[in-house]
Structure formats: structure tokens, C-alpha cells
Design a protein around this motif. Structure first.
Motif, short mmCIF file in Angstrom:
data_model
loop_
_atom_site.label_atom_id
_atom_site.label_comp_id
_atom_site.label_asym_id
_atom_site.label_seq_id
_atom_site.Cartn_x
_atom_site.Cartn_y
_atom_site.Cartn_z
N LEU A 129 76.30 101.78 63.50
CA LEU A 129 77.01 100.49 63.49
C LEU A 129 77.94 100.40 62.29
O LEU A 129 79.07 99.90 62.39
CB LEU A 129 76.00 99.34 63.47
N TRP A 130 77.47 100.87 61.14
CA TRP A 130 78.32 100.87 59.93
C TRP A 130 79.56 101.74 60.15
O TRP A 130 80.69 101.34 59.82
CB TRP A 130 77.54 101.41 58.74
N ILE A 131 79.37 102.93 60.68
CA ILE A 131 80.48 103.86 60.89
C ILE A 131 81.50 103.26 61.85
O ILE A 131 82.71 103.28 61.61
CB ILE A 131 79.96 105.20 61.44
N ALA A 132 81.02 102.73 62.98
CA ALA A 132 81.91 102.15 63.98
C ALA A 132 82.70 100.99 63.40
O ALA A 132 83.91 100.84 63.66
CB ALA A 132 81.12 101.70 65.20
N ASP A 133 82.05 100.17 62.58
CA ASP A 133 82.73 99.03 61.98
C ASP A 133 83.75 99.49 60.94
O ASP A 133 84.89 99.00 60.90
CB ASP A 133 81.70 98.10 61.33
N ASP A 134 83.35 100.44 60.10
CA ASP A 134 84.23 100.91 59.03
C ASP A 134 85.47 101.59 59.58
O ASP A 134 86.57 101.45 59.02
CB ASP A 134 83.45 101.88 58.14
N ARG A 135 85.33 102.31 60.69
CA ARG A 135 86.45 103.08 61.24
C ARG A 135 87.12 102.38 62.42
O ARG A 135 87.98 102.96 63.08
CB ARG A 135 85.97 104.47 61.65
N ARG A 136 86.70 101.16 62.70
CA ARG A 136 87.27 100.36 63.78
C ARG A 136 87.20 101.11 65.11
O ARG A 136 88.16 101.16 65.88
CB ARG A 136 88.72 99.97 63.46
N LEU A 137 86.04 101.69 65.39
CA LEU A 137 85.84 102.43 66.62
C LEU A 137 85.39 101.51 67.74
O LEU A 137 84.71 100.51 67.50
CB LEU A 137 84.78 103.53 66.42
N VAL A 138 85.73 101.87 68.98
CA VAL A 138 85.25 101.10 70.13
C VAL A 138 83.92 101.66 70.62
O VAL A 138 83.36 101.16 71.59
CB VAL A 138 86.28 101.12 71.29
N SER A 139 83.42 102.70 69.93
CA SER A 139 82.18 103.34 70.35
C SER A 139 80.95 102.77 69.65
O SER A 139 79.96 103.48 69.44
CB SER A 139 82.25 104.85 70.11
N THR A 140 80.99 101.48 69.31
CA THR A 140 79.80 100.83 68.77
C THR A 140 78.67 100.92 69.79
O THR A 140 78.84 100.52 70.94
CB THR A 140 80.08 99.34 68.48
N PRO A 141 77.51 101.46 69.42
CA PRO A 141 76.41 101.58 70.40
C PRO A 141 76.00 100.22 70.95
O PRO A 141 75.84 99.25 70.20
CB PRO A 141 75.28 102.21 69.59
N VAL A 142 75.82 100.16 72.28
CA VAL A 142 75.41 98.90 72.90
C VAL A 142 73.93 98.88 73.23
O VAL A 142 73.38 97.82 73.53
CB VAL A 142 76.22 98.63 74.19
N ALA A 143 73.28 100.06 73.19
CA ALA A 143 71.87 100.12 73.58
C ALA A 143 71.16 101.25 72.85
O ALA A 143 71.78 102.24 72.44
CB ALA A 143 71.74 100.31 75.09
N ALA A 144 69.85 101.08 72.71
CA ALA A 144 68.99 102.10 72.14
C ALA A 144 67.91 102.40 73.17
O ALA A 144 67.14 101.51 73.55
CB ALA A 144 68.36 101.62 70.84
N GLN A 145 67.86 103.64 73.64
CA GLN A 145 66.82 104.03 74.59
C GLN A 145 65.71 104.72 73.81
O GLN A 145 65.95 105.59 72.98
CB GLN A 145 67.39 104.98 75.65
N VAL A 146 64.47 104.30 74.07
CA VAL A 146 63.34 104.80 73.29
C VAL A 146 62.06 104.67 74.09
O VAL A 146 61.96 103.80 74.97
CB VAL A 146 63.23 104.02 71.95
N GLN A 147 61.10 105.52 73.81
CA GLN A 147 59.79 105.37 74.45
C GLN A 147 59.10 104.14 73.88
O GLN A 147 58.96 104.00 72.66
CB GLN A 147 58.91 106.60 74.21
N TYR A 148 58.68 103.24 74.76
CA TYR A 148 58.13 101.96 74.31
C TYR A 148 57.26 101.41 75.44
O TYR A 148 57.69 101.32 76.59
CB TYR A 148 59.28 101.02 73.99
N SER A 149 56.04 101.08 75.12
CA SER A 149 55.12 100.49 76.09
C SER A 149 53.98 99.84 75.34
O SER A 149 53.90 99.92 74.11
CB SER A 149 54.58 101.57 77.05
N LEU A 150 53.07 99.25 76.08
CA LEU A 150 51.89 98.65 75.47
C LEU A 150 51.09 99.69 74.70
O LEU A 150 50.43 99.38 73.71
CB LEU A 150 51.02 98.00 76.55
N LEU A 151 51.15 100.95 75.14
CA LEU A 151 50.41 102.01 74.49
C LEU A 151 51.27 102.84 73.52
O LEU A 151 50.79 103.80 72.94
CB LEU A 151 49.79 102.95 75.54
N HIS A 152 52.52 102.46 73.38
CA HIS A 152 53.42 103.16 72.46
C HIS A 152 54.31 102.12 71.79
O HIS A 152 55.45 101.90 72.21
CB HIS A 152 54.26 104.20 73.20
N ARG A 153 53.78 101.48 70.76
CA ARG A 153 54.48 100.35 70.14
C ARG A 153 55.15 100.70 68.81
O ARG A 153 55.54 99.82 68.05
CB ARG A 153 53.49 99.18 69.96
N GLY A 154 55.31 101.97 68.55
CA GLY A 154 55.95 102.41 67.32
C GLY A 154 57.31 101.78 67.06
O GLY A 154 57.62 101.45 65.90
#
Length: 323
Positions: A173-198
Motif C-alpha cells: 500500500l505504501w509503495i502504490a501510494d508513493d509511486r501513484r500506482l493503480v495496482s493498489t491491492p484490493v484483496a488479501a487471500q489467506v488460509q482462514y477458518s475457525l480452526l486456522h485463526r492466525g
């Protein structure tokens, strides 16, 4: 089906996303057409794949053709969506190695892989393009710069990151803002469930703070949070990928969850998925389905709303487990 806005993209996606990690194996190519059709009929508009899905040796199973002889998940999904491409938000990834191809998030690898993904998916653009895993050999600035180029060329619409820790998401996010990029990430995909709450330790607070959507994969933890009958299978959980399988503690949590679901007159997977959808920053969840019936069962979770007391009861099952 219910829908959410994906981060700062402005696009709405179904809260249930169909994942295609094992397309070509289970479901087979023909069965995958039926699963995709069922998903579309149920109002699912978000589909997730990757350049290695289906055709990676990781997904080899007895009785099925080896990786080099299988269609890739992108090929299967592209064919299944033909004629309805404009109705969906299509996400894929690069970064992992394909047979005979390089790996990583360098300019060379990304440009090479995006062209192949476009061909396999039978489309002229990818809606959400993820960096599959962090690349320790390539500066994040280079990765975001090539994503920026692809968006400006119209080959992709939005950038996103998968399996990246919170500090790298924040750095992006910092890089995209500093360089005025349109590639600011819109989502984070990650393993996540009731049994994986890291992810709740750092990624969830970071994404909540900066308005980035979280798209969990493995929300049913290999099927254990969907149906206890998975324990009767010869191979279950991460044993499919050479792992140890479910632990005694995980099984105990699943049995307790099954008891709550029965008490509330709900299916186990409905409670698991509805709980996860209630978590901060979660916009949509990637579910796998081997049959149209499984697709319908998973999609029904989007219509379930748990009370505050019910959500608290589910959270309490794993609240004190280490991340």
C-alpha cells in the motif's frame, strides 16, 4: 446469494466464491462443468483459480492422469464460463511454478504467465490478479510496477496478494501510494477458518484499517468443518498433500461445532461459513465443490445469519487456541 464490495475496487462479488484448485481431478473436467453451472445458477459471481491449479503434481490422485497429461483448472474454468464471462469476476494467480515454466513475481515471470493464463481462460482480461506467494528474490516494487502496467494495458483490472503477511500488504500500500500506482491491492487471500485463526493476529487488523478485503481459502478446513463423515475417508485433510491430517484437538472442536449446528437446526458447513463471513474485512470465501450438490450446500451459508450469541458460542470453541 449475498454480495460484498471487494476492497476499494468498487466491484461487487458473491460472498461465496467457487475455487478450482482440484478441477480436473475432483471434480473431473465433465463434473466441473456441472459444478460451475450450478454455481452460476445460485448467483455465484466470483470464481478463483491459479496458473498451477489442477495440473500441478500436488493434486495427483490414484486412478487419474498424471499432471502433465491433465487439463489445467484454468482451461476447464475458461471453457465452463464461455458465453457467460461478462457475468462473473474472474480471479487467477501467478508466482508458482508450472511444468516447464519459471516461478516468482519478477517482471519476466509475471508477463509470461499472464499471457498463458489469458489463453487458457479464453478471455482478454483477468479481473483480479493475485501474486500467489511472496517472492524473496524480487522487490515488491518490481511486482507492483508490472501489475500497474498490466492494468493500464487492460489485461488485468485489479491487483491482489495471496499468502502475504500483514507487513508486506502494508508495504504494498505504501509503495502504490508513493509511486501513484493503480495496482493498489484490493484483496488479501489467506488460509482462514475457525480452526486456522492466525490471520486475526495482524492481517485482519491491517486489512480492516486500510479497507482491503480478505478472501479466505480452506474455510472448511479440508471438509472437517462441513461434515464429520470426512473422518471416514481413507485420505482426509492435508493428507492429500502429504500432511499429517487432522489433529485430535481439531476433531474435538469439529464435534463440538457439529453439536451446536444440530442444536440450532443448521448444517455444520452453514455455521462454519456464516461465522467466517461475520469476521472483520471478510468479503467472500473460496469454497471447493466436487459436485453440484456440494455447491448448493455451500452456497446456502450465505443466507444464514447467526445471532450475536451464536457467533460468540462458535468463537469460544477456538478462542484460546494458539494462532
Amino acid at each position: 446469494m449475498k454480495y460484498s464490495v471487494l476492497g476499494p475496487s468498487g466491484i461487487r462479488v458473491s460472498q461465496i466464491c467457487l475455487g478450482s484448485a482440484t478441477f480436473g481431478v475432483a471434480p473431473t473436467s465433465q463434473e466441473a462443468d456441472e459444478v460451475v453451472g450450478a454455481a452460476l445458477d445460485l448467483g455465484v459471481t466470483f470464481f478463483d483459480t491459479a496458473n498451477v491449479y489442477g495440473s500441478a503434481p500436488t493434486f495427483d490422485r490414484p486412478g487419474h492422469p498424471p499432471a502433465a497429461q491433465r487439463e489445467s483448472a484454468e482451461e476447464i474454468l475458461g471453457r465452463a464460463l464461455e458465453g457467460r464471462r461478462d457475468e462473473v469476476v474472474l480471479a487467477t494467480k501467478s508466482g508458482e511454478r508450472r511444468v516447464g515454466a519459471g516461478a516468482g513475481l519478477s517482471r519476466r515471470h509475471i508477463i509470461g504467465q499472464v499471457e498463458q493464463s489469458l489463453r487458457r481462460l479464453r478471455t482478454d482480461h483477468i479481473d483480479v490478479y493475485y501474486g500467489h506467494f511472496p517472492d524473496p528474490h524480487t522487490p515488491l516494487e518490481q511486482t507492483l510496477a508490472v501489475y500497474d502496467d498490466l492494468i493500464r494495458q487492460g489485461k488485468t483490472r485489479y491487483a491482489a496478494l495471496s499468502n502475504h503477511p500483514a507487513w508486506q500488504m502494508t508495504e504494498a500500500l505504501w509503495i502504490a501510494d508513493d509511486r501513484r500506482l493503480v495496482s493498489t491491492p484490493v484483496a488479501a487471500q489467506v488460509q482462514y477458518s475457525l480452526l486456522h485463526r492466525g490471520p486475526e493476529a495482524e492481517l485482519v487488523p491491517a486489512c480492516s484499517r486500510f479497507g482491503i478485503s480478505i478472501v479466505p481459502f480452506a474455510p472448511l478446513h479440508g471438509g472437517l468443518l462441513a461434515d464429520l463423515s470426512v473422518l471416514e475417508r481413507e485420505i482426509s485433510g492435508d493428507q492429500r498433500y502429504g500432511g499429517a491430517g487432522f489433529s485430535a484437538q481439531e476433531i474435538a472442536v469439529a464435534r463440538a461445532l457439529d453439536g451446536l449446528a444440530r442444536e440450532w437446526g443448521l448444517e455444520m458447513q452453514q455455521v462454519s461459513l456464516a461465522w467466517l463471513l461475520s469476521r472483520p474485512a471478510v468479503a467472500s470465501m473460496i469454497v471447493g465443490a466436487e459436485t453440484a450438490e456440494e455447491m448448493r450446500a455451500n452456497a446456502s451459508a450465505a443466507e444464514v445469519e447467526l445471532s450475536a450469541e451464536q457467533l460468540e458460542a462458535v468463537s469460544a470453541l477456538t478462542e484460546n487456541r494458539p494462532a
